[in-house]
Scaffold this active site. Structure first.
Site, PDB file in Angstrom:
ATOM      1  N   ASP A 195      40.295  42.519  41.808  1.00 24.77           N
ATOM      2  CA  ASP A 195      41.596  42.999  41.348  1.00 24.77           C
ATOM      3  C   ASP A 195      41.560  44.491  41.045  1.00 24.77           C
ATOM      4  OD1 ASP A 195      42.169  40.362  41.545  1.00 24.77           O
ATOM      5  OD2 ASP A 195      42.668  40.039  39.452  1.00 24.77           O
ATOM      6  N   GLU A 237      39.065  40.056  48.678  1.00 25.53           N
ATOM      7  CA  GLU A 237      40.136  40.761  49.393  1.00 25.53           C
ATOM      8  C   GLU A 237      39.765  42.177  49.798  1.00 25.53           C
ATOM      9  OE1 GLU A 237      44.621  42.461  48.453  1.00 25.53           O
ATOM     10  OE2 GLU A 237      44.100  40.445  47.770  1.00 25.53           O
TER      11      GLU A 237
END
Length: 385
Positions: free
Chosen positions: A17, A270
């Site tokens: 994140d 990600e």
């Protein structure tokens, strides 16, 4: 002075994140000249990505971004024109109240996780009115098609990649000249039941493999396979055809160089997944494990997207290795999958080199965010003369 962007990020244990939020903040500040505040609830984790950051400072300047400690109780600040709630972290209630008091209200965006699943394009941009306040949040979905929010990439990335000197980099890393037929592999992974068998395949193979492993969660598994008590940055071990080197956890720019220098990159989550695609090198993605195997759907969606234009041999080899690495039931064993991948290595490399041209069609996330914000603010001004 009212900033252009406030980006809020609650750090999760795997740095994904904060990795995305930090890269986005830097890109908005550098390329658009925007005044960006990045609110982080764990500055020690942020320091891993930006080593010069001081985790004790409540406010500091880092690469043109104002990095702020997100603390409780909340200190009143003037909200930015655009507010990003990264990955569903909840904004402080006093900040929401301050947003509601502004005219026009800031553009409020929930930046979602990247996915190649079909539903993403249908949910991108959808509004969600606040139940009590005169505020509307919009869901902004990154993705791999023009109908989504696009992918995160800097305008000068291709030029930096083209200018990269792999020989000089290898010398700085103490690697020296490549052996004949050597494969260089980066391994950035979560714990993985398939890892020992893959290491066995590399060690027993005919082709020399140098595996570069950034410090992280996978080190205890590597140590167990080697039969040593622990591993740290600087450690090096050799078993038959396999050489393992542990390298320090590094900042984002240096990680890009690692990806460019390797013939195959194992990545996770990600941010590193996207960077591996832009690197134009073969990759194996490890999706963040979820209960009930929900991550397998994400994996299959990305495989379908990534391999849409691939030959049947490349499709079979890449998907076989990805599925084994992610523990999909019914997948081949990892040694057989590795053998299939190695057989088609050259064709897989050509596919990876061509992929960034397709990826670019989705658009740049930072640009699409800015366009959405400006369009939304203009519509609000015209609707409230």
């Amino acid at each position: 002075m009212r900033p252009d962007w406030d980006i809020f990020c609650a750090v999760i244990d795997n740095y994904g994140d904060i990795g995305v939020a930090w890269r986005l903040a830097r890109t908005l500040a550098r390329e658009q000249g925007a005044a960006v505040r990045l609110w982080v609830d764990d500055l020690r984790a942020f320091q891993r990505l930006w080593p010069t950051a001081d985790p004790e400072q409540p406010v500091q300047q880092c690469a043109g971004v104002t990095v702020c400690a997100w603390r409780t109780p909340w200190a009143d600040v003037n909200p930015a024109r655009a507010v990003i709630e990264a990955f569903g972290c909840a904004l402080p209630e006093p900040y929401l109240a301050a947003m509601a008091a502004q005219t026009p209200a800031p553009v409020w965006l929930n930046l979602e996780y990247l996915s190649a699943e079909d539903w993403v394009s249908h949910h991108h941009g959808l509004p969600s009115p606040h139940p009590r306040l005169p505020l509307t949040k919009h869901f902004f979905f990154p993705g791999f098609t023009p109908e989504t929010g696009g992918v995160l990439i800097e305008a000068d990335y291709a030029a930096r990649r083209a200018a990269f000197d792999e020989t000089a980099w290898a010398g700085e890393m103490g690697l020296g000249a490549r052996q004949q037929n050597e494969l260089r592999v980066s391994l950035f992974a979560y714990e993985n039941a398939a890892l020992p068998a893959l290491l066995d395949a590399w060690a027993s193979g005919d082709r020399p493999v140098t595996c570069l492993v950034p410090e992280g969660r996978v080190l205890p598994q590597l140590a167990a396979w080697l039969g040593v008590s622990g591993l740290a940055a600087g450690a090096g071990h050799r078993r038959d055809a396999l050489t393992l080197r542990v390298i320090p956890f590094t900042d984002q720019d240096c990680y890009d160089q690692l990806l460019w220098a390797c013939d195959l990159n194992f990545v996770r989550g990600e941010d590193s997944c996207v960077r591996a695609q832009w690197a134009a090198r073969p990759m194996v993605w490890q999706a963040y494990p979820q209960t009930g195997g929900a991550h397998w759907d994400k994996l299959e969606a990305l495989l379908a997207c990534y391999l849409l234009a691939a030959t049947p041999d490349v499709t079979e080899a890449v998907s076989g290795l990805w599925r084994c690495w992610n523990g999909i039931p019914g997948a081949s064993n990892i040694a057989r999958a590795w053998g299939g991948w190695l057989t088609h290595h050259e064709a897989i490399t050509r596919h990876a080199q061509a992929w960034p041209r397709t990826l670019a069609r989705a658009g740049r996330l930072s640009v699409k965010l800015a366009e959405f914000v400006e369009s939304t603010l203009k519509s609000r001004v015209f609707s409230n003369p």
